[in-house]
Motif scaffolding. Structure first.
Motif, mmCIF file in Angstrom:
data_model
loop_
_atom_site.group_PDB
_atom_site.id
_atom_site.type_symbol
_atom_site.label_atom_id
_atom_site.label_comp_id
_atom_site.label_asym_id
_atom_site.label_seq_id
_atom_site.Cartn_x
_atom_site.Cartn_y
_atom_site.Cartn_z
ATOM 1 N N ALA A 141 -10.111 -3.985 2.381
ATOM 2 C CA ALA A 141 -9.007 -4.007 3.347
ATOM 3 C C ALA A 141 -7.683 -3.748 2.650
ATOM 4 N N VAL A 142 -7.541 -4.255 1.433
ATOM 5 C CA VAL A 142 -6.287 -4.085 0.697
ATOM 6 C C VAL A 142 -6.135 -2.653 0.178
ATOM 7 N N PHE A 143 -7.182 -2.112 -0.411
ATOM 8 C CA PHE A 143 -7.088 -0.808 -1.067
ATOM 9 C C PHE A 143 -7.615 0.359 -0.226
ATOM 10 N N GLY A 144 -8.187 0.063 0.936
ATOM 11 C CA GLY A 144 -8.739 1.124 1.768
ATOM 12 C C GLY A 144 -10.137 1.499 1.338
ATOM 13 N N THR A 145 -10.876 2.093 2.250
ATOM 14 C CA THR A 145 -12.253 2.490 1.948
ATOM 15 C C THR A 145 -12.733 3.506 2.978
ATOM 16 N N THR A 146 -13.902 4.032 2.779
ATOM 17 C CA THR A 146 -14.546 4.928 3.737
ATOM 18 C C THR A 146 -15.929 4.365 4.059
ATOM 19 N N GLY A 326 0.893 -7.533 -3.764
ATOM 20 C CA GLY A 326 0.332 -7.981 -2.494
ATOM 21 C C GLY A 326 -0.447 -6.878 -1.807
ATOM 22 N N VAL A 327 -0.222 -6.731 -0.521
ATOM 23 C CA VAL A 327 -0.990 -5.799 0.311
ATOM 24 C C VAL A 327 -0.095 -4.645 0.764
ATOM 25 N N PRO A 328 -0.581 -3.396 0.714
ATOM 26 C CA PRO A 328 0.217 -2.278 1.202
ATOM 27 C C PRO A 328 0.410 -2.353 2.726
ATOM 28 N N ASN A 329 1.531 -1.824 3.172
ATOM 29 C CA ASN A 329 1.771 -1.691 4.611
ATOM 30 C C ASN A 329 0.787 -0.674 5.179
ATOM 31 N N VAL A 330 0.080 -1.053 6.249
ATOM 32 C CA VAL A 330 -0.961 -0.176 6.779
ATOM 33 C C VAL A 330 -0.388 1.142 7.298
ATOM 34 N N LYS A 331 0.902 1.159 7.636
ATOM 35 C CA LYS A 331 1.539 2.381 8.137
ATOM 36 C C LYS A 331 2.303 3.137 7.043
ATOM 37 N N ASN A 332 2.545 2.477 5.912
ATOM 38 C CA ASN A 332 3.265 3.102 4.800
ATOM 39 C C ASN A 332 2.784 2.471 3.504
#
Length: 386
Positions: A141-146, A326-332
């Protein structure tokens, strides 16, 4: 005709009402009594016809003048050629045309009730949206995935390519409605010929008839199929948020666009980190000695370790911030939250007698002020209640 209500009374206006007054009154009454708003209500259906008849007369200057002079008798065929009905007795009160000219054609009155009118329903329609969910790890969730997912949905039949007709044949245009999907029905009433528009009874609004259905889909034009899709989960997505895949829902009807696929994401909790918005929180244990003398710690983060200097005399519960961990902004994704750490001083639970004595010696060396801190604290509490 004596039992009919006055047209002005039906619309709730005065006899001196202007054209704008009539339009406002008609709009209000038509919306109130329309069959789409009152399904199965025969009383409302009757009032809806009454409202349309009243507006059909009063909105026409010549008919209104005749009505003002002769009343309902102006439209009574029984009056004969010598009476007022000799001219208006055969007038065609087309409620459908009145209604569509007032509220508009496609997307007109039907959209007021959210369902669209008959003409809109017989045209291209967007496919339905589909919904599913996936579960991912905290780090994903933090770094993204496929993720690859499988969904079952209606798909255009490969045999007939969605036409519903047997391969080698094609659907025919409905001769009954001329391919419009609608038919006009006329009825003779005391007011003349009443015309209404309804869904074609032969093709059921499709505008086409399939003589030889496709054996694969039985004429439906679509089949149930399982398909695999790759879902790109963006960095920073939070528990319960959704990913939308445009055009991956149910296929549209009659050339309409397909719907979308909505994937709700559920995130597994982490053993050590907790999340609030874009920030991560972590409890970091340190010893009494580290808190008293200071030390350099290696703080674990989700993407490695960060050095942190513990100052001498650090108190239990001290909070510090490590920027950008922390966590990246999901939109940026360029905007990243922080890691908030809380230093938790651990107290040993098992000590031998030698170790205990050393602590007693330490307390003695610190003096009475150090040893009496507990008593002075409780004295302050007591004094606050006096």
């Amino acid at each position: 005709m004596a039992d009919k209500r006055d047209y002005y009374e039906v619309l709730g206006v005065e006899k001196a009402a202007t054209d704008d007054d009539l339009k406002r009154a008609y709009r209000q009454m038509a919306k109130k009594y329309h069959p789409d708003a009152n399904p199965g209500d025969k009383t409302a259906e009757g009032k809806f016809k009454e409202v349309n008849e009243a507006y059909a007369v009063l909105s026409d200057p010549q008919k209104r003048a005749a009505y003002d002079q002769h009343g309902h008798a102006a439209f009574d065929p029984a009056m004969g050629a010598g009476g007022a009905g000799g001219f208006y007795g055969g007038v065609d009160f087309n409620m459908s045309d009145i209604f569509e000219s007032f509220f508009g054609g496609e997307g007109g009155f039907g959209d007021i009730f959210g369902g669209g009118n008959r003409r809109a329903r017989s045209g291209p329609r967007r496919g339905a949206d589909l919904q599913t969910n996936i579960q991912i790890k905290f780090e994903e969730a933090v770094f993204g995935t496929t993720k690859d997912i499988q969904i079952t949905s209606n798909e255009p039949c490969p045999a007939c390519k969605g036409s519903g007709a047997k391969p080698g044949t094609s659907a025919e245009s409905c001769k009954h409605c001329g391919g419009t999907g609608q038919e006009r029905v006329q009825q003779q009433t005391m007011f003349g010929t009443m015309t209404s528009v309804r869904t074609c009874s032969i093709c059921r609004g499709e505008g086409k008839i399939i003589r030889e259905p496709c054996p694969e889909c039985r004429g439906a034009g679509k089949i149930r199929a399982v398909k695999t899709l790759s879902v790109i989960v963006p960095k920073g997505i939070d528990n319960g948020q959704s990913v939308r895949l445009s055009g991956k829902g149910e296929p549209g009807e009659k050339g309409g666009p397909p719907g979308d696929l909505l994937i709700t994401v559920y995130v597994q909790p982490h053993k050590h980190f907790t999340r609030q918005g874009m920030n991560l929180f972590l409890d970091v244990p340190i010893t009494f000695v580290q808190a008293a003398l200071g030390d350099e710690l290696k703080i674990p983060t989700l993407d490695g370790e960060e050095k942190y200097a513990v100052k001498a005399g650090t108190q239990p519960g001290t909070v510090a911030t490590i920027r950008g961990k922390g966590v990246p902004n999901v939109k940026n994704s360029k905007s990243v939250g922080d890691l908030i750490i809380k230093l938790v001083v651990t107290v040993p639970t098992q000590m031998n007698e030698r170790q205990k004595q050393r602590l007693r010696d330490f307390a003695d060396e610190m003096g009475e002020e150090y040893k009496n801190q507990k008593h002075s604290f409780f004295d302050k509490i007591k004094n606050s209640f006096k």
